[in-house]
Design an enzyme around this catalytic site. Structure first.
Site, PDB file in Angstrom:
ATOM      1  CD  GLU A  27      34.659  42.584  42.184  1.00 39.13           C
ATOM      2  OE1 GLU A  27      34.296  43.729  41.851  1.00 39.13           O
ATOM      3  OE2 GLU A  27      34.320  41.558  41.573  1.00 39.13           O
ATOM      4  CG  ASP A  52      40.937  41.332  36.688  1.00 41.81           C
ATOM      5  OD1 ASP A  52      41.821  40.831  35.957  1.00 41.81           O
ATOM      6  OD2 ASP A  52      39.899  40.733  37.018  1.00 41.81           O
ATOM      7  CG  ASP A  79      49.561  39.173  40.741  1.00 38.80           C
ATOM      8  OD1 ASP A  79      49.612  38.295  39.885  1.00 38.80           O
ATOM      9  OD2 ASP A  79      49.348  38.935  41.949  1.00 38.80           O
ATOM     10  CG  ASP A 102      41.338  32.903  36.708  1.00 34.95           C
ATOM     11  OD1 ASP A 102      40.244  32.721  36.140  1.00 34.95           O
ATOM     12  OD2 ASP A 102      42.061  33.889  36.493  1.00 34.95           O
ATOM     13  CG  ASP A 138      32.293  27.642  39.131  1.00 36.50           C
ATOM     14  OD1 ASP A 138      33.295  28.275  39.529  1.00 36.50           O
ATOM     15  OD2 ASP A 138      32.180  27.225  37.966  1.00 36.50           O
TER      16      ASP A 138
HETATM   17  C1  LIG Z   1      37.058  33.544  36.510  1.00 39.80           C
HETATM   18  S1  LIG Z   1      37.224  35.276  36.383  1.00 39.80           S
HETATM   19  C2  LIG Z   1      35.886  35.880  37.385  1.00 39.80           C
HETATM   20  C3  LIG Z   1      35.533  37.306  37.052  1.00 39.80           C
HETATM   21  C4  LIG Z   1      34.421  37.962  37.875  1.00 39.80           C
HETATM   22  N1  LIG Z   1      34.780  38.081  39.271  1.00 39.80           N
HETATM   23  C5  LIG Z   1      33.115  37.217  37.719  1.00 39.80           C
HETATM   24  O1  LIG Z   1      32.703  36.543  38.689  1.00 39.80           O
HETATM   25  O2  LIG Z   1      32.500  37.306  36.647  1.00 39.80           O
HETATM   26  C6  LIG Z   1      38.658  35.583  37.391  1.00 39.80           C
HETATM   27  C7  LIG Z   1      39.206  36.996  37.261  1.00 39.80           C
HETATM   28  O3  LIG Z   1      40.278  37.127  38.199  1.00 39.80           O
HETATM   29  C8  LIG Z   1      41.368  37.785  37.583  1.00 39.80           C
HETATM   30  N2  LIG Z   1      42.585  37.327  38.252  1.00 39.80           N
HETATM   31  C9  LIG Z   1      43.043  36.059  38.329  1.00 39.80           C
HETATM   32  N3  LIG Z   1      44.187  36.006  39.039  1.00 39.80           N
HETATM   33  C10 LIG Z   1      44.447  37.292  39.425  1.00 39.80           C
HETATM   34  C11 LIG Z   1      45.501  37.895  40.149  1.00 39.80           C
HETATM   35  N4  LIG Z   1      46.510  37.166  40.639  1.00 39.80           N
HETATM   36  N5  LIG Z   1      45.461  39.233  40.325  1.00 39.80           N
HETATM   37  C12 LIG Z   1      44.452  39.976  39.820  1.00 39.80           C
HETATM   38  N6  LIG Z   1      43.435  39.457  39.117  1.00 39.80           N
HETATM   39  C13 LIG Z   1      43.425  38.141  38.918  1.00 39.80           C
HETATM   40  C14 LIG Z   1      41.291  37.364  36.114  1.00 39.80           C
HETATM   41  O4  LIG Z   1      41.973  38.280  35.263  1.00 39.80           O
HETATM   42  C15 LIG Z   1      39.790  37.338  35.886  1.00 39.80           C
HETATM   43  O5  LIG Z   1      39.301  38.587  35.472  1.00 39.80           O
END
Ligand SMILES: C[S@@+](CC[C@H](N)C(=O)[O-])C[C@H]1O[C@@H](n2cnc3c(N)ncnc32)[C@H](O)[C@@H]1O
Length: 298
Positions: A27, A52, A79, A102, A138
């Site tokens: 994930e 994450d 990352d 994101d 979304d």
């Molecule tokens: C909008 S949140 C969604 C969180 C969760 N999956 C949910 O649906 O509730 C996006 C998550 O992706 C992580 N994220 C964004 N870009 C990332 C990257 N390049 N590497 C690792 N994590 C990342 C952010 O830190 C954040 O926790």
């Protein structure tokens, strides 16, 4: 594949050997980790790897994981670009899950979106044949963007617009629903390996020796840049203890960054500085260690 020499908690055993998981579920971007816990409990016979870059979420998930005594869940604070490219093996992964990545709305930030052609090629390589990628967003604009990014690599995946299993809701999905946006789904089924894939340059992470070490020279929030190569570092914190001092850093390049610690060890003849926590040896890290060492030695 290129040379790959990250370091892991200062042990001599290479990380590749530690990450020898069979058919893991992965994930990416787990946020508060509730979906991850579901995955690990539902598929308790499988390794679940969760990544994450957001440190507080990582800490919270590790805590929940301990409370529930899960032993098939592995959490990485890294990352996703580095994780997928360097730490997973070709044809290793059973399925990837991207829940609400994101969207990075601003025009200048669009290149930071994770699900772009170059990254999706790495995802394809790391999946076993027939392996799956479950994507939920979304944001209609991001959904269209992903379909566009898949266009140049359309021979790698079969693209479906619905899932073949029921997946539970996530924290972010609930927020989207409350705000009137509905989940859009993409299921990618791996058909073929990519052929034209190029590695990022990596280096062995070396320890540096110093005659003097003035940790007070490092100030919280201090930032350094190499604009030509696009590298940057930011000092988050320094920690002192009897046997080892630590420097907490963010080090980045090309739109992504790593959160890492440099350990400063006292030796008979001076000091040794080296990346202590998990770090992937992309060039920006060696650059950052050298810059920090220069400041410490002033
Ligand atoms: C909008 S949140 C969604 C969180 C969760 N999956 C949910 O649906 O509730 C996006 C998550 O992706 C992580 N994220 C964004 N870009 C990332 C990257 N390049 N590497 C690792 N994590 C990342 C952010 O830190 C954040 O926790």
């Amino acid at each position: 594949m290129g040379e790959f020499k990250p370091c892991f908690w200062d042990t001599s055993k290479p990380i590749e050997e530690k990450l020898d998981f069979e058919n893991p579920l992965v994930e990416i971007g787990f946020g508060n980790g509730d979906f991850t816990l579901w995955l690990a409990e539902r598929f308790s016979d499988r390794p679940v790897l969760a990544v994450d870059k957001w440190h507080p979420g990582v800490r919270a998930l590790i805590h929940k994981c301990r409370q529930r005594k899960l032993n098939n869940l592995y959490v990485f604070n890294l990352d996703a670009n580095l994780f997928v490219e360097y730490l997973l093996k070709p044809h290793q992964v059973e399925a990837f899950f991207f829940n609400y990545p994101d969207p990075f709305f601003k025009k200048r930030d669009i290149k930071r979106r994770l699900l772009k052609t170059s990254f999706l090629k790495w995802v394809a390589l790391k999946l076993r044949h027939g392996g799956r990628v479950y994507i939920r967003t979304d944001i209609a604009d991001y959904y269209e963007y992903i379909l566009e990014q898949l266009e140049p690599i359309k021979d790698l995946f079969e693209v479906r617009k619905d899932f073949d299993i029921d997946l539970p809701t996530t924290k972010y999905e609930q927020k989207a629903l409350r705000e009137g946006r509905k989940p859009l789904k993409l299921l990618l089924v791996k058909v073929k390996d990519p052929t034209d894939i190029t590695d990022r340059e990596v280096e062995k992470l070396r320890a540096l020796r110093l005659d003097r070490c003035n940790i007070e020279n490092l100030k919280r929030g201090m930032e350094l840049k190499d604009p030509q190569r696009g590298y940057f570092l930011k000092v988050e914190h320094t920690y002192r203890s009897e046997d080892i001092d630590l420097v907490e850093l963010y080090v980045g390049e090309e739109g992504f960054y790593q959160h890492l610690f440099l350990g400063i060890f006292k030796t008979k003849n001076g000091f040794v500085v080296k990346p202590k926590s998990f770090a992937v040896g992309v060039r920006s890290v060696s650059w950052a260690v050298e810059r920090v060492a220069e400041i410490l030695e002033k």
